[in-house]
Design a protein around this motif. Structure first.
Motif, mmCIF file in Angstrom:
data_model
loop_
_atom_site.group_PDB
_atom_site.id
_atom_site.type_symbol
_atom_site.label_atom_id
_atom_site.label_comp_id
_atom_site.label_asym_id
_atom_site.label_seq_id
_atom_site.Cartn_x
_atom_site.Cartn_y
_atom_site.Cartn_z
ATOM 1 N N ARG A 1 0.798 -1.230 0.000
ATOM 2 C CA ARG A 1 0.000 0.000 0.000
ATOM 3 C C ARG A 1 0.830 1.279 0.000
ATOM 4 N NH1 ARG A 1 -4.222 -1.557 4.894
ATOM 5 N NH2 ARG A 1 -5.002 -3.532 4.004
ATOM 6 N N GLY A 2 2.117 1.192 0.347
ATOM 7 C CA GLY A 2 2.918 2.398 0.473
ATOM 8 C C GLY A 2 2.869 2.954 1.887
ATOM 9 N N TYR A 3 3.765 3.871 2.159
ATOM 10 C CA TYR A 3 3.886 4.395 3.519
ATOM 11 C C TYR A 3 2.658 5.190 3.947
ATOM 12 C CZ TYR A 3 5.897 6.801 7.548
ATOM 13 O OH TYR A 3 6.132 7.281 8.816
ATOM 14 N N GLU A 4 2.073 5.923 3.025
ATOM 15 C CA GLU A 4 0.929 6.764 3.373
ATOM 16 C C GLU A 4 -0.236 5.945 3.916
ATOM 17 O OE1 GLU A 4 0.840 9.902 3.445
ATOM 18 O OE2 GLU A 4 2.575 10.559 2.262
ATOM 19 N N SER A 5 -0.440 4.759 3.348
ATOM 20 C CA SER A 5 -1.584 3.929 3.749
ATOM 21 C C SER A 5 -1.230 2.912 4.831
ATOM 22 C CB SER A 5 -2.150 3.199 2.527
ATOM 23 O OG SER A 5 -2.601 4.139 1.562
ATOM 24 N N LEU A 6 0.011 2.916 5.273
ATOM 25 C CA LEU A 6 0.423 2.011 6.342
ATOM 26 C C LEU A 6 -0.102 2.535 7.677
ATOM 27 C CD1 LEU A 6 2.179 -0.379 7.391
ATOM 28 C CD2 LEU A 6 4.079 1.262 7.538
ATOM 29 N N THR A 7 -0.800 1.694 8.434
ATOM 30 C CA THR A 7 -1.347 2.103 9.731
ATOM 31 C C THR A 7 -1.061 1.034 10.780
ATOM 32 O OG1 THR A 7 -3.503 1.068 9.332
ATOM 33 C CG2 THR A 7 -3.221 3.369 8.617
ATOM 34 N N ILE A 8 -1.004 1.455 12.020
ATOM 35 C CA ILE A 8 -0.826 0.511 13.125
ATOM 36 C C ILE A 8 -2.020 -0.439 13.187
ATOM 37 C CG2 ILE A 8 -0.591 0.274 15.623
ATOM 38 C CD1 ILE A 8 1.879 1.453 14.380
ATOM 39 N N LYS B 1 4.131 5.125 13.943
ATOM 40 C CA LYS B 1 4.357 4.389 12.698
ATOM 41 C C LYS B 1 5.819 4.463 12.254
ATOM 42 C CE LYS B 1 2.636 6.020 8.790
ATOM 43 N NZ LYS B 1 1.663 6.321 7.697
ATOM 44 N N PRO B 2 6.460 5.635 12.280
ATOM 45 C CA PRO B 2 7.879 5.665 11.894
ATOM 46 C C PRO B 2 8.752 4.774 12.770
ATOM 47 C CG PRO B 2 6.963 7.883 11.902
ATOM 48 C CD PRO B 2 5.928 6.996 12.499
ATOM 49 N N ALA B 3 8.473 4.743 14.077
ATOM 50 C CA ALA B 3 9.277 3.905 14.975
ATOM 51 C C ALA B 3 9.095 2.424 14.644
ATOM 52 C CB ALA B 3 8.882 4.175 16.422
ATOM 53 N N LEU B 4 7.871 2.034 14.343
ATOM 54 C CA LEU B 4 7.607 0.631 14.004
ATOM 55 C C LEU B 4 8.295 0.247 12.707
ATOM 56 C CD1 LEU B 4 6.193 -2.083 14.308
ATOM 57 C CD2 LEU B 4 4.149 -1.062 13.266
ATOM 58 N N LEU B 5 8.197 1.107 11.700
ATOM 59 C CA LEU B 5 8.798 0.787 10.409
ATOM 60 C C LEU B 5 10.317 0.757 10.512
ATOM 61 C CD1 LEU B 5 8.598 0.130 7.464
ATOM 62 C CD2 LEU B 5 8.343 2.568 6.965
ATOM 63 N N ALA B 6 10.902 1.694 11.252
ATOM 64 C CA ALA B 6 12.359 1.702 11.418
ATOM 65 C C ALA B 6 12.835 0.406 12.065
ATOM 66 C CB ALA B 6 12.785 2.901 12.253
ATOM 67 N N ALA B 7 12.109 -0.061 13.077
ATOM 68 C CA ALA B 7 12.478 -1.314 13.737
ATOM 69 C C ALA B 7 12.318 -2.500 12.784
ATOM 70 C CB ALA B 7 11.622 -1.516 14.983
ATOM 71 N N ALA B 8 11.256 -2.486 11.994
ATOM 72 C CA ALA B 8 11.014 -3.585 11.058
ATOM 73 C C ALA B 8 12.109 -3.653 9.996
ATOM 74 C CB ALA B 8 9.647 -3.422 10.401
ATOM 75 N N LEU B 9 12.540 -2.498 9.492
ATOM 76 C CA LEU B 9 13.583 -2.486 8.469
ATOM 77 C C LEU B 9 14.890 -3.066 8.985
ATOM 78 C CD1 LEU B 9 12.961 1.037 6.869
ATOM 79 C CD2 LEU B 9 12.531 -1.193 5.796
ATOM 80 N N MET B 10 15.211 -2.824 10.244
ATOM 81 C CA MET B 10 16.483 -3.285 10.791
ATOM 82 C C MET B 10 16.438 -4.703 11.348
ATOM 83 S SD MET B 10 18.273 0.038 12.571
ATOM 84 C CE MET B 10 16.880 0.562 13.565
#
Length: 228
Positions: free
Chosen positions: A20-27, A48-57
């Motif tokens: 969906r892309g970052y805009e449509s990403l929701t908790i 959301k940024p904290a969750l995505l940053a953790a997921a990427l790493m």
């Protein structure tokens, strides 16, 4: 939180990002897909940024272990192969493109933390090379990795060169060119020949000037040397 449950949250986060892309990403969307209550997710990752940053790493989908082939050249080639796989093989390729696009418009995402984490682990390659005494290990690790990974990113993302063969040409940056010594030897020889020709031309001019001056003196003519 149990590691298995954490990975389910990370997998759901990255799957929704790619889909969906970052805009449509929701908790809420992550909670629904992972089957974890959203209050639990908020307890561990407040935004959301904290969750995505953790997921990427930390997600298994983007797992990274520094290669260890026994040589710096082999490690760098294996590293390039890993970047190629990351950018050309789903789902990691879709995740990388979506994350890069999100980082451009959302600085709060702090995608730099992902690359800093990667670089911290990649430095092990150069530490091992230095311990082996490899001369190339004295190069700036960040510069070398930026050149190699950057070449693959540009071809895969910005030029759309999805073919693995073309992308692997970037790996040639870490391979010494064949015949390099012969080429350098030819260049040195050409340089010596050019310098020799310049010296011979200078000597001829000097000898011509001396002959002209001697002929004028024999005829009783004093060469003009300007006003006294």
């Amino acid at each position: 939180m149990a590691p298995r449950k954490q990975q389910e949250i990370f997998d759901a986060t990255l799957a929704l990002l790619a889909r969906r892309g970052y805009e449509s990403l929701t908790i809420e969307g992550v909670a629904e897909l992972s089957g974890v209550n959203k209050t639990t997710i908020y307890r561990w990752w407040p935004s959301k940024p904290a969750l995505l940053a953790a997921a990427l790493m930390e997600a298994d989908a983007l797992a990274f272990d520094p290669p260890d082939t026994g040589t710096l050249r082999g490690d760098l080639e294996a590293l390039v192969e890993g970047v190629i796989a990351l950018l050309t093989s789903p789902p990691s390729s879709d995740i990388a493109v979506a994350a890069l696009g999100a980082a451009v418009h959302h600085p709060e995402l702090n995608i730099g933390a992902f690359f800093a984490d990667r670089f911290a682990r990649e430095q092990e390659i150069f530490e091992r090379a230095r311990s082996r005494g490899e001369p190339a290990a004295t190069a700036d690790p960040l510069m070398v990795l930026d050149l190699l990974a950057g070449a693959v990113w540009v071809r895969a993302i910005f030029r759309g060169a999805a073919g693995g063969g073309r992308l692997r040409q970037a790996g040639g940056l870490c391979r010494p060119r064949r015949g390099g010594r012969r080429r350098r030897g030819r260049q040195r020889r050409r340089g010596r020949r050019r310098r020799g020709r310049r010296r011979r031309r200078g000597r001829r001019r000097s000898e011509d000037g001396q002959r002209r001056g001697g002929g004028q003196r024999r005829r009783g003519v004093t060469p003009w040397r300007g006003d006294p």
